[in-house]
Write a protein that holds these residues in place. Structure first.
Motif, short mmCIF file in Angstrom:
data_model
loop_
_atom_site.label_atom_id
_atom_site.label_comp_id
_atom_site.label_asym_id
_atom_site.label_seq_id
_atom_site.Cartn_x
_atom_site.Cartn_y
_atom_site.Cartn_z
N UNK A 1 0.83 -1.20 0.00
CA UNK A 1 0.00 0.00 0.00
C UNK A 1 0.86 1.25 0.00
N UNK A 2 1.97 1.23 0.75
CA UNK A 2 2.86 2.38 0.79
C UNK A 2 3.52 2.60 -0.56
N UNK A 3 4.00 1.52 -1.18
CA UNK A 3 4.59 1.64 -2.52
C UNK A 3 3.59 2.17 -3.52
N UNK A 4 2.36 1.67 -3.47
CA UNK A 4 1.32 2.11 -4.40
C UNK A 4 0.99 3.59 -4.21
N UNK A 5 0.83 4.01 -2.95
CA UNK A 5 0.44 5.38 -2.67
C UNK A 5 1.52 6.37 -3.11
N UNK A 6 2.77 6.04 -2.82
CA UNK A 6 3.87 6.96 -3.15
C UNK A 6 4.27 6.83 -4.63
N UNK A 7 4.41 5.61 -5.10
CA UNK A 7 4.88 5.39 -6.46
C UNK A 7 3.94 5.91 -7.52
N UNK A 8 2.64 5.82 -7.30
CA UNK A 8 1.68 6.27 -8.29
C UNK A 8 1.79 7.77 -8.56
N UNK A 9 2.35 8.50 -7.61
CA UNK A 9 2.52 9.95 -7.76
C UNK A 9 3.95 10.31 -8.13
N UNK A 10 4.92 9.71 -7.45
CA UNK A 10 6.30 10.19 -7.52
C UNK A 10 7.12 9.62 -8.68
N UNK A 11 6.77 8.47 -9.21
CA UNK A 11 7.59 7.90 -10.28
C UNK A 11 7.63 8.83 -11.49
N UNK A 12 6.46 9.29 -11.91
CA UNK A 12 6.41 10.21 -13.05
C UNK A 12 7.08 11.54 -12.72
N UNK A 13 6.87 12.05 -11.50
CA UNK A 13 7.46 13.32 -11.10
C UNK A 13 8.99 13.24 -11.07
N UNK A 14 9.51 12.15 -10.56
CA UNK A 14 10.97 11.97 -10.52
C UNK A 14 11.55 11.91 -11.93
N UNK A 15 10.86 11.21 -12.82
CA UNK A 15 11.34 11.12 -14.20
C UNK A 15 11.37 12.49 -14.87
N UNK A 16 10.37 13.32 -14.59
CA UNK A 16 10.34 14.67 -15.16
C UNK A 16 11.52 15.51 -14.69
N UNK A 17 11.99 15.25 -13.49
CA UNK A 17 13.10 16.03 -12.92
C UNK A 17 14.47 15.46 -13.28
N UNK A 18 14.52 14.46 -14.16
CA UNK A 18 15.80 13.96 -14.65
C UNK A 18 16.25 12.63 -14.07
N UNK A 19 15.47 12.04 -13.18
CA UNK A 19 15.81 10.73 -12.63
C UNK A 19 15.43 9.64 -13.63
N UNK A 20 16.23 8.58 -13.68
CA UNK A 20 15.87 7.43 -14.50
C UNK A 20 14.61 6.78 -13.92
N UNK A 21 13.77 6.30 -14.82
CA UNK A 21 12.51 5.72 -14.38
C UNK A 21 12.72 4.46 -13.54
N UNK A 22 13.74 3.68 -13.86
CA UNK A 22 13.98 2.46 -13.07
C UNK A 22 14.45 2.80 -11.66
N UNK A 23 15.21 3.91 -11.52
CA UNK A 23 15.61 4.34 -10.17
C UNK A 23 14.38 4.80 -9.38
N UNK A 24 13.51 5.57 -10.03
CA UNK A 24 12.30 6.06 -9.37
C UNK A 24 11.44 4.89 -8.90
N UNK A 25 11.32 3.86 -9.74
CA UNK A 25 10.52 2.69 -9.37
C UNK A 25 11.18 1.92 -8.23
N UNK A 26 12.52 1.81 -8.26
CA UNK A 26 13.24 1.12 -7.18
C UNK A 26 13.09 1.86 -5.86
#
Length: 426
Positions: A114-139
């Motif tokens: 639940x914690x991964x779902x709540x945070x990841x559903x919002x932050x993965x895309x945001x992190x990628x927009x800021x220059x982070x690799x998507x696989x790092x954001x998912x990890x």
């Protein structure tokens, strides 16, 4: 070793390998064991009733539903927005905000997926927009998931408290310091990653933006304060606190943030009922299996076998941790705790380990199992959200796994990490 012990041990391995659900596996083995020992099968029904007639078990569906309601009601998104506004301008700021959002939500949900779902559903895309690799954001989103099982309220802590007959409130407190240490470790990883990869900080939030994020997230931030403050302030028990969390999630989602409607409420309740039913069913069937194991003195046989290898407590604990990490990667943590509770508590008594410290060590080991294939639910959730392969995410988990290992070693060999806060309760 007796024939019954071989039947219970080998039968467990064979049925699990064949993919038989753990609750049915335990039921089959219990009934088979009762037949072998020529014992009245009504014992199985009695043990099923004993397994569910535990007041503390009511906290499990309560905390699961509370976490689902708060996620569906918009509290998780506001926690993320608040953390981003507060820390986004620092080096690795958005990554740090992800860690802190996971820490905050972990203090609400009690569940790693639940914690991964709540945070990841919002932050993965945001992190990628800021220059982070998507696989790092998912990890990163995967790694913060287990914080939900370490920081109270923790559903696995409730389960272990019931199985080992320990204070759930003290077990909750035992997870606070390890959870915060893991969170601090993830922050250091975030800063190092940003510097190494030249990630520029997010722009600093204006005073007005920060004020808006704080005001908007106030009720989300108050959720863990009310729930945990009520427990340790003596206002209500952990079971009552779970119901308070449900009411709070409903009120916040319907009347304050107005994002919880009939369709989302129905989905949240249905999802919680399925998860709660599965957990309680496993625990109930495990009581019959545990009855046979105890009657056959299998835990004592395992303890004796371990002593035949070594009498050094340091080595024994190291072997246990390695075993738990491997088991957590291939077995659901609820099932594993149910099966091993008698053995592990026996070993803990043998080496003089504090039972609260032992419970925290077990739960944290299995929490790490939530991020490791093949049964790591958090990594499956992150994969579904990010649309990345599990192996791509797993390759980026190395630094976070090192943090988890360091936390496990601290919990295992430095008792104060888990016993200091519970000790304040007397």
């Amino acid at each position: 070793m007796s024939f019954l012990a071989l039947f219970l041990g080998l039968g467990l391995v064979i049925l699990l390998v064949l993919g038989v659900p753990i609750a049915f596996t335990l039921s089959i083995l219990t009934l088979g064991g009762l037949y072998i020992t020529d014992t009245n099968p009504i014992i199985f029904a009695q043990q099923l009733m004993a397994g569910t007639d535990v007041n503390s078990l009511l906290a499990i569906p309560g905390f699961i539903l509370a976490g689902d309601l708060m996620g569906a009601g918009g509290l998780s998104r506001r926690l993320v927005r608040f953390a981003s506004a507060l820390f986004g301008h620092l080096t690795g700021g958005l990554s740090i905000a992800t860690v802190l959002a996971g820490t905050f939500f972990g203090a609400i949900s009690g569940s790693a997926p639940a914690t991964t779902a709540a945070v990841g559903s919002i932050m993965i895309d945001e992190l990628e927009k800021e220059g982070y690799r998507r696989d790092y954001a998912a990890a990163l989103s995967t790694a913060v998931g287990p914080l939900g099982q370490m920081i109270p309220p923790s559903i696995p802590m409730v389960i272990w408290g019931v199985l080992a007959e320990q204070s759930i409130a003290k077990l909750f407190l035992a997870g606070v310091v390890p959870g915060l240490i893991a969170s601090a470790g993830f922050i250091l990883v975030s800063i190092h990653h940003a510097r190494r990869n030249g990630i520029k900080p997010h722009r600093r939030a204006t005073g007005r933006e920060l004020l808006r994020a704080t005001r908007d997230g106030f009720w989300a931030l108050m959720a863990p304060v009310i729930i945990l403050g009520g427990i340790y302030g003596g206002v209500f028990t952990p079971t009552e606190a779970s119901m308070v969390g449900v009411v709070y999630g409903l009120v916040a989602g319907v009347f304050i943030y107005r994002e919880l409607n009939w369709p989302t409420l129905y989905e949240a309740v249905l999802r919680s009922l399925k998860m709660s039913g599965m957990i309680v069913f496993i625990i109930a069937t495990a009581y019959g299996y545990a009855y046979l194991i105890a009657d056959e003195q299998i835990p004592q046989q395992i303890v004796d076998s371990l002593l035949a290898l070594t009498h050094n407590p340091i080595v024994i604990l190291l072997l246990i941790n390695v075993f738990l990490l491997i088991l957590g990667a291939v077995m659901d943590n609820v099932s594993a705790m149910v099966i091993l509770s008698g053995v592990l508590t026996g070993i803990g008594q043998m080496i003089g380990m504090d039972p609260i410290q032992l419970g925290a060590m077990v739960v944290i080991n299995f929490a790490v199992g939530m991020v490791t294939p093949p049964v790591g639910y958090s990594i499956f959730v992150a994969s579904a959200i990010s649309h990345l392969k599990i192996e791509d995410i797993a390759r980026r988990l190395g630094p976070f796994m090192l943090v988890f290992v360091a936390v496990i070693l601290l919990v295992t060999y430095v008792p104060a990490v888990t016993t200091w806060l519970p000790g304040l309760m007397g």
